[in-house]
Design an enzyme around this catalytic site. Structure first.
Site, PDB file in Angstrom:
ATOM      1  N   HIS A  67       2.078   1.926  -3.410  1.00 17.58           N
ATOM      2  CA  HIS A  67       1.033   2.808  -3.829  1.00 17.58           C
ATOM      3  C   HIS A  67       1.890   4.229  -4.016  1.00 17.58           C
ATOM      4  O   HIS A  67       1.197   5.217  -4.224  1.00 17.58           O
ATOM      5  CB  HIS A  67      -0.223   3.116  -3.299  1.00 17.58           C
ATOM      6  CG  HIS A  67      -0.934   1.592  -3.311  1.00 17.58           C
ATOM      7  ND1 HIS A  67      -2.282   1.348  -2.816  1.00 17.58           N
ATOM      8  CD2 HIS A  67      -0.804   0.454  -3.944  1.00 17.58           C
ATOM      9  CE1 HIS A  67      -2.836   0.361  -3.077  1.00 17.58           C
ATOM     10  NE2 HIS A  67      -1.714  -0.336  -3.873  1.00 17.58           N
ATOM     11  N   ASP A  78       0.773  -1.253  -0.072  1.00 21.99           N
ATOM     12  CA  ASP A  78      -0.025  -0.215   0.059  1.00 21.99           C
ATOM     13  C   ASP A  78       1.158   1.033   0.018  1.00 21.99           C
ATOM     14  O   ASP A  78       1.813   1.290  -0.451  1.00 21.99           O
ATOM     15  CB  ASP A  78      -0.875  -0.021   1.226  1.00 21.99           C
ATOM     16  CG  ASP A  78      -2.203   0.755   0.809  1.00 21.99           C
ATOM     17  OD1 ASP A  78      -2.201   1.886   0.716  1.00 21.99           O
ATOM     18  OD2 ASP A  78      -3.469   0.068   0.960  1.00 21.99           O
TER      19      ASP A  78
END
Ligand SMILES: *[C@@H]1O[C@H](CO)[C@@H](O)[C@H](O)[C@H]1NC(C)=O
Ligand SMILES: *[C@@H]1O[C@H](CO)[C@@H](O)[C@H](O)[C@H]1NC(C)=O
Ligand SMILES: *[C@@H]1O[C@H](CO)[C@@H](O)[C@H](O)[C@H]1NC(C)=O
Ligand SMILES: *[C@@H]1O[C@H](CO)[C@@H](O)[C@H](O)[C@H]1NC(C)=O
Ligand SMILES: *[C@@H]1O[C@H](CO)[C@@H](O)[C@H](O)[C@H]1NC(C)=O
Ligand SMILES: *[C@@H]1O[C@H](CO)[C@@H](O)[C@H](O)[C@H]1NC(C)=O
Length: 409
Positions: free
Chosen positions: A258, A235
């Site tokens: 991310h 993430d």
């Protein structure tokens, strides 16, 4: 007379010598005592019953060693020596009487089964410390694989059922260095209410496909520095929640994951401002985004300003430069009303490399509150696929400070 004189003289000499000896002895003793005081006391968890067998839970040993060290009126070290240990969830509480160091040389593993964390939202929760150091080259392996399979955050919108590996709550003037966080069940690190906290030479690692394993998430803190580190996870690499102030990131390599993000902001009422974020001299490899600012539409009011992104290298990154004021994952909101989060003083400078989507630059600001004071320049991003890179811009008039590839529309 002469004899007496010489005798008494000798006696005086003897007395003087004895006195000198005593003084020297006292001095040596004092030195030794002050040296022992200056040398931090070491509280070795293996002296408190911890066994490096990779199976026996050391939480009681760690808690007892922590309590003793925390009660020390002089600086002290809690040592987890080399070896492999099993550790269940623990809350390590301050305030302590003197500076404390947690020196971890070994590998510490968490139980793989999330059920072992009932009633805990963290694996190591560290509360209220001043002048704390965590170091030693150790590895914290949360063995998250079982948890990732059970993760239903996307469906329920809540991730409370899984523990974050490290919760740093209300920590001041402290340093986390030479520590590896491996395969967290949820976030690796969560920072709340901290002041002047540095992460240096940290290695955060989890696979690309692990859900919600954010690297370092920061909220309601002032002065958090992340330097010379490696963050590859499933993430966000670094993310800033509301109330983050003066966060500086430099010489960090991100990927997979991310990318770095401010937000998401504006989802809840009365969020505190985000002010002062710089990301300098960083590299992003195979991340979905590079640097991103995200706010919810139809949102509550908020402010994010003084956000600077400079000297960045992008290697095969999805959206290297992204302002998204219509952030609405899983359609959990309506896009009918604009975001009420005001963005200002944002700069993107000297950002180069390659992207895996043609949309290299997207600055989608709020139609209700157009972004103010945005500067961009010295951008050179090329698309790894066929076709050319492009930029999209809405509700903002950026000042272009250098060459732009792609050019702004
Ligand atoms: C803390 O230290 C003091 C002496 O400095 C001692 O009297 C007390 O028992 C200690 N408490 C604990 C919990 O170790
Ligand atoms: C921040 O914390 C570090 C580490 O404890 C310390 O050396 C430094 O003096 C602190 N800075 C300020 C401004 O207090
Ligand atoms: C970071 O940690 C991972 C997992 O332990 C390891 O494979 C990798 O070599 C480490 N990287 C560095 C630079 O230490
Ligand atoms: C950047 O961080 C890496 C990894 O910790 C380190 O080896 C390197 O020396 C750092 N570079 C600078 C210029 O400090
Ligand atoms: C970024 O890198 C440049 C060139 O290596 C160096 O001069 C500068 O101090 C670095 N900035 C930060 C914040 O680390
Ligand atoms: C942009 O980057 C490409 C690929 O690295 C390079 O060939 C080109 O010369 C660069 N353009 C400028 C203006 O720096």
């Amino acid at each position: 007379m002469g004899t007496l004189k010489s005798f008494s003289h000798r006696k005086t000499e003897n007395y003087k010598m004895g006195f000198k000896l005593n003084i020297t002895l006292l001095f040596v003793l004092l030195l030794w005592a002050s040296d022992a005081e200056a040398q931090a006391a070491v509280f070795d968890v293996t002296k408190y019953g911890a066994r490096p067998d990779g199976m026996t839970d050391i939480s009681q040993a760690l808690l007892t060693a922590w309590k003793a060290a925390c009660n020390s009126t002089t600086a002290s070290t809690i040592l987890i020596p080399t070896g492999t240990y099993m550790l269940g969830p623990v809350k390590l509480e301050g305030l302590c009487k003197a500076p404390l160091k947690l020196q971890v040389q070994g590998t510490v593993k968490a139980p793989a089964d999330p059920a072992k964390f009932k009633g805990f939202d963290g694996w190591l929760t560290i509360n209220r410390l001043n002048q704390f150091t965590m170091s030693g080259g150790g590895i914290f392996d949360a063995q998250g694989e079982v948890a990732w399979k059970q993760n239903d955050c996307a469906k329920t919108g809540k991730c409370n059922s899984l523990p974050t590996s490290f919760r740093f709550n209300f920590i001041s003037n402290s340093i986390i260095t030479d520590i590896t966080s491996l395969d967290s069940k949820l976030f690796h690190v969560n920072v709340i209410g901290c002041n002047n906290l540095t992460f240096q030479h940290v290695n955060v690692t989890a696979p690309d496909e692990s859900l919600n394993t954010d690297g370092i998430h920061i909220g309601r803190s002032n002065g958090v520095y992340i330097i010379d580190s490696l963050i590859g996870t499933g993430d966000d690499c670094v993310s800033l929640g509301d109330g983050s102030k003066q966060v500086k990131v430099s010489n960090v390599t991100c990927g997979p994951g991310h990318g770095m993000s401010v937000g998401s902001l504006g989802r809840y009422p009365k969020e505190d401002d985000v002010v002062g974020f710089s990301v300098i001299n960083c590299t992003f490899t195979n991340t979905d985004n590079g640097v991103r600012i995200k706010t919810w539409p139809a949102s509550y009011a908020g402010v994010a300003s003084d956000l600077h992104f400079e000297n960045l290298i992008m290697n095969n990154v999805g959206n290297p430069i992204l302002i998204d004021q219509e952030y609405c994952p899983y359609n959990q909101c309506t896009k009918s009303k604009p975001s009420q989060v005001k963005l200002s003083k944002v700069s993107f400078k000297n950002i180069r490399g390659t992207c895996k989507t043609p949309l290299a630059v997207k600055l989608a600001c709020s139609s209700g509150f157009p972004c103010q004071g945005v500067e961009i320049g010295d951008i050179n991003l090329t698309y790894n696929g066929k076709g050319t890179v492009k930029a999209e811009v809405s509700n903002v008039k950026p000042k272009v400070t250098g060459k732009m590839i792609p050019a702004l529309p």
